[in-house]
Design a protein around this motif. Structure first.
Motif, PDB file in Angstrom:
ATOM      1  N   MET A   1      -7.814   8.043  -2.625  1.00 39.51           N
ATOM      2  CA  MET A   1      -7.334   9.034  -1.934  1.00 39.51           C
ATOM      3  C   MET A   1      -5.698   9.163  -2.199  1.00 39.51           C
ATOM      4  O   MET A   1      -5.057   8.123  -2.319  1.00 39.51           O
ATOM      5  N   LEU A   2      -5.105  10.511  -2.059  1.00 42.25           N
ATOM      6  CA  LEU A   2      -3.726  10.612  -2.388  1.00 42.25           C
ATOM      7  C   LEU A   2      -2.826   9.784  -1.233  1.00 42.25           C
ATOM      8  O   LEU A   2      -3.208   9.772  -0.331  1.00 42.25           O
ATOM      9  N   GLY A   3      -1.737   9.329  -2.076  1.00 38.34           N
ATOM     10  CA  GLY A   3      -0.817   8.541  -1.419  1.00 38.34           C
ATOM     11  C   GLY A   3      -1.200   7.062  -1.271  1.00 38.34           C
ATOM     12  O   GLY A   3      -0.623   6.149  -1.121  1.00 38.34           O
ATOM     13  N   ASP A   4      -2.363   6.592  -1.853  1.00 38.37           N
ATOM     14  CA  ASP A   4      -2.653   5.149  -1.942  1.00 38.37           C
ATOM     15  C   ASP A   4      -1.759   4.336  -2.677  1.00 38.37           C
ATOM     16  O   ASP A   4      -1.337   3.364  -2.303  1.00 38.37           O
ATOM     17  N   GLU A   5      -1.810   5.149  -3.890  1.00 37.81           N
ATOM     18  CA  GLU A   5      -0.737   4.318  -5.040  1.00 37.81           C
ATOM     19  C   GLU A   5       0.904   4.318  -4.446  1.00 37.81           C
ATOM     20  O   GLU A   5       1.332   3.158  -4.521  1.00 37.81           O
ATOM     21  N   SER A   6       1.042   5.384  -3.771  1.00 37.82           N
ATOM     22  CA  SER A   6       2.568   5.552  -3.572  1.00 37.82           C
ATOM     23  C   SER A   6       2.896   4.542  -2.345  1.00 37.82           C
ATOM     24  O   SER A   6       3.718   3.993  -2.468  1.00 37.82           O
ATOM     25  N   THR A   7       1.838   4.416  -1.548  1.00 44.94           N
ATOM     26  CA  THR A   7       2.244   3.540  -0.291  1.00 44.94           C
ATOM     27  C   THR A   7       2.290   2.005  -0.633  1.00 44.94           C
ATOM     28  O   THR A   7       2.735   1.224   0.145  1.00 44.94           O
ATOM     29  N   ALA A   8       1.679   1.648  -1.963  1.00 46.81           N
ATOM     30  CA  ALA A   8       1.606   0.384  -2.445  1.00 46.81           C
ATOM     31  C   ALA A   8       2.762  -0.009  -3.043  1.00 46.81           C
ATOM     32  O   ALA A   8       3.053  -1.081  -3.391  1.00 46.81           O
ATOM     33  N   VAL A   9       3.563   0.717  -3.251  1.00 44.55           N
ATOM     34  CA  VAL A   9       4.894   0.593  -4.133  1.00 44.55           C
ATOM     35  C   VAL A   9       5.861  -0.207  -3.329  1.00 44.55           C
ATOM     36  O   VAL A   9       6.072   0.461  -1.920  1.00 44.55           O
ATOM     37  N   GLU A  10       6.584  -1.017  -3.682  1.00 41.74           N
ATOM     38  CA  GLU A  10       7.900  -1.610  -3.037  1.00 41.74           C
ATOM     39  C   GLU A  10       9.079  -1.066  -3.943  1.00 41.74           C
ATOM     40  O   GLU A  10       9.712  -0.219  -3.653  1.00 41.74           O
ATOM     41  N   GLU A  11       9.336  -1.844  -5.096  1.00 43.08           N
ATOM     42  CA  GLU A  11      10.538  -1.319  -5.632  1.00 43.08           C
ATOM     43  C   GLU A  11      10.138  -1.652  -7.138  1.00 43.08           C
ATOM     44  O   GLU A  11       9.483  -2.615  -7.573  1.00 43.08           O
ATOM     45  N   LEU A  12      10.463  -0.622  -8.065  1.00 42.47           N
ATOM     46  CA  LEU A  12      10.273  -0.704  -9.410  1.00 42.47           C
ATOM     47  C   LEU A  12      11.471  -0.342 -10.211  1.00 42.47           C
ATOM     48  O   LEU A  12      12.282   0.465 -10.051  1.00 42.47           O
ATOM     49  N   THR A  13      11.408  -0.925 -11.470  1.00 45.14           N
ATOM     50  CA  THR A  13      12.271  -0.722 -12.424  1.00 45.14           C
ATOM     51  C   THR A  13      11.936   0.675 -13.049  1.00 45.14           C
ATOM     52  O   THR A  13      11.099   1.060 -12.924  1.00 45.14           O
ATOM     53  N   VAL A  14      13.039   1.125 -13.656  1.00 46.29           N
ATOM     54  CA  VAL A  14      12.731   2.444 -14.252  1.00 46.29           C
ATOM     55  C   VAL A  14      11.729   2.555 -15.485  1.00 46.29           C
ATOM     56  O   VAL A  14      10.680   3.415 -15.571  1.00 46.29           O
ATOM     57  N   GLU A  15      11.427   1.182 -16.023  1.00 41.66           N
ATOM     58  CA  GLU A  15      10.400   1.086 -16.983  1.00 41.66           C
ATOM     59  C   GLU A  15       9.163   1.051 -16.292  1.00 41.66           C
ATOM     60  O   GLU A  15       7.825   1.636 -16.770  1.00 41.66           O
ATOM     61  N   GLU A  16       9.025   0.189 -15.072  1.00 46.85           N
ATOM     62  CA  GLU A  16       7.921   0.242 -14.307  1.00 46.85           C
ATOM     63  C   GLU A  16       7.254   1.582 -13.838  1.00 46.85           C
ATOM     64  O   GLU A  16       6.341   1.907 -13.686  1.00 46.85           O
ATOM     65  N   LEU A  17       8.332   2.350 -13.185  1.00 49.46           N
ATOM     66  CA  LEU A  17       8.238   3.831 -12.607  1.00 49.46           C
ATOM     67  C   LEU A  17       7.468   4.538 -13.772  1.00 49.46           C
ATOM     68  O   LEU A  17       6.825   5.418 -13.670  1.00 49.46           O
TER      69      LEU A  17
ATOM     70  N   ALA B   1       6.612   9.312  -5.286  1.00 51.92           N
ATOM     71  CA  ALA B   1       6.032  10.492  -4.581  1.00 51.92           C
ATOM     72  C   ALA B   1       6.532  11.933  -5.170  1.00 51.92           C
ATOM     73  O   ALA B   1       5.739  12.590  -5.339  1.00 51.92           O
ATOM     74  N   ARG B   2       7.757  11.723  -5.253  1.00 49.59           N
ATOM     75  CA  ARG B   2       8.696  13.135  -5.962  1.00 49.59           C
ATOM     76  C   ARG B   2       8.246  13.468  -7.139  1.00 49.59           C
ATOM     77  O   ARG B   2       8.043  14.529  -7.627  1.00 49.59           O
ATOM     78  N   PHE B   3       8.223  12.126  -8.159  1.00 49.37           N
ATOM     79  CA  PHE B   3       7.779  12.390  -9.277  1.00 49.37           C
ATOM     80  C   PHE B   3       6.338  12.844  -9.504  1.00 49.37           C
ATOM     81  O   PHE B   3       5.868  13.697 -10.423  1.00 49.37           O
ATOM     82  N   GLU B   4       5.467  12.348  -8.797  1.00 46.30           N
ATOM     83  CA  GLU B   4       4.075  12.879  -8.521  1.00 46.30           C
ATOM     84  C   GLU B   4       3.928  14.225  -8.278  1.00 46.30           C
ATOM     85  O   GLU B   4       3.023  15.068  -8.709  1.00 46.30           O
TER      86      GLU B   4
ATOM     87  N   GLY C   1      13.717  22.765  -0.757  1.00 45.74           N
ATOM     88  CA  GLY C   1      12.945  22.874   0.559  1.00 45.74           C
ATOM     89  C   GLY C   1      12.520  21.415   1.002  1.00 45.74           C
ATOM     90  O   GLY C   1      11.984  21.488   2.275  1.00 45.74           O
ATOM     91  N   ILE C   2      12.725  20.512   0.297  1.00 45.44           N
ATOM     92  CA  ILE C   2      12.094  19.175   0.551  1.00 45.44           C
ATOM     93  C   ILE C   2      13.446  18.371   0.923  1.00 45.44           C
ATOM     94  O   ILE C   2      14.378  18.307   0.190  1.00 45.44           O
TER      95      ILE C   2
ATOM     96  N   THR D   1       9.974  11.186   3.464  1.00 45.52           N
ATOM     97  CA  THR D   1       9.525   9.973   3.375  1.00 45.52           C
ATOM     98  C   THR D   1       8.261  10.267   2.298  1.00 45.52           C
ATOM     99  O   THR D   1       8.079  11.477   1.921  1.00 45.52           O
ATOM    100  N   ALA D   2       7.793   9.274   1.823  1.00 52.11           N
ATOM    101  CA  ALA D   2       6.810   9.306   0.849  1.00 52.11           C
ATOM    102  C   ALA D   2       5.438  10.108   1.182  1.00 52.11           C
ATOM    103  O   ALA D   2       4.903  10.860   0.874  1.00 52.11           O
ATOM    104  N   GLU D   3       5.192   9.910   2.697  1.00 45.93           N
ATOM    105  CA  GLU D   3       4.039  10.586   3.090  1.00 45.93           C
ATOM    106  C   GLU D   3       4.429  11.999   3.441  1.00 45.93           C
ATOM    107  O   GLU D   3       3.542  12.872   3.252  1.00 45.93           O
TER     108      GLU D   3
END
Length: 198
Positions: A1-17, A55-58, A79-80, A85-87
């Motif tokens: 479901m949309l948002g599942d991956e985003s909500t699991a994110v804590e902190e990512l390096t640019v490479e991980e992102l 979320a913004r990149f998605e 407009g955002i 928030t990610a949600e």
């Protein structure tokens, strides 16, 4: 479901992102310098990205998939709110997706339809596209008049609305296929009745 991956994110390096989104490091940095995405947070010497960045990149990728160029995407992102928030950003993604996504109604195929001329297939696709736009407009009105006020008033939380719209999309696609099949069968019955009466 949309948002599942985003909500699991804590902190990512640019490479991980980059690995998570499929966007090159170079492009991630380019979009950030254009102001489409807030700058990363500093953690010592490292720069880290959070759920809101993902979320913004998605959302950016979805807008590109809808055919928007960079200038149009920049106007959309204006407009955002910068503190969205990610949600809240996920809501933008849900409302972009057509209700018929995944319904399998497109007449275009990897192989030609059996005995159907290509020009007829194009004309049939045009009928689907025309009526699809009309349905999308009506469904957007339904969403705006029913679910959106509940979200704005606080009766629905962002994650509840995302889940509701995601389920609505999948059930709507199934209902569309069923309605189309019923309409085709009814049209055939009417043709048979007219012929038998003549």
């Amino acid at each position: 479901m949309l948002g599942d991956e985003s909500t699991a994110v804590e902190e990512l390096t640019v490479e991980e992102l980059s690995e998570r989104t499929g966007i090159s490091v170079r492009n991630l940095r380019f979009y950030t310098t254009r102001g489409l995405v807030p700058p990363p947070t500093k953690r010592g010497r490292s720069a880290v990205y959070g759920r809101e960045h993902v979320a913004r990149f998605e959302l950016l990728q979805d807008l590109q998939a809808h055919g928007l160029n960079l200038a149009a995407i920049e106007r959309y992102f204006e407009g955002i709110p910068s503190d969205a928030t990610a949600e809240q950003i996920a809501l933008q993604r849900v409302t972009l997706r057509p209700v018929t996504a995944g319904a399998g109604l497109s007449l275009r195929s990897e192989r030609p339809a059996r005995g159907v001329p290509a020009d007829l297939l194009r004309d049939m696709d045009a009928v689907f596209a025309r009526h699809g736009k009309a349905m999308a407009a009506e469904l957007e009105t339904l969403f705006r008049e029913s679910l959106w006020p509940a979200y704005k008033s606080g009766e629905l939380q962002a994650d509840q609305l995302v889940a509701m719209l995601d389920n609505w999309e999948h059930s709507g696609a199934a209902a569309l296929v069923e309605a189309f099949s019923a309409a085709i069968n009814e049209a055939r019955r009417e043709i048979v009745a007219r012929r038998s009466g003549s």
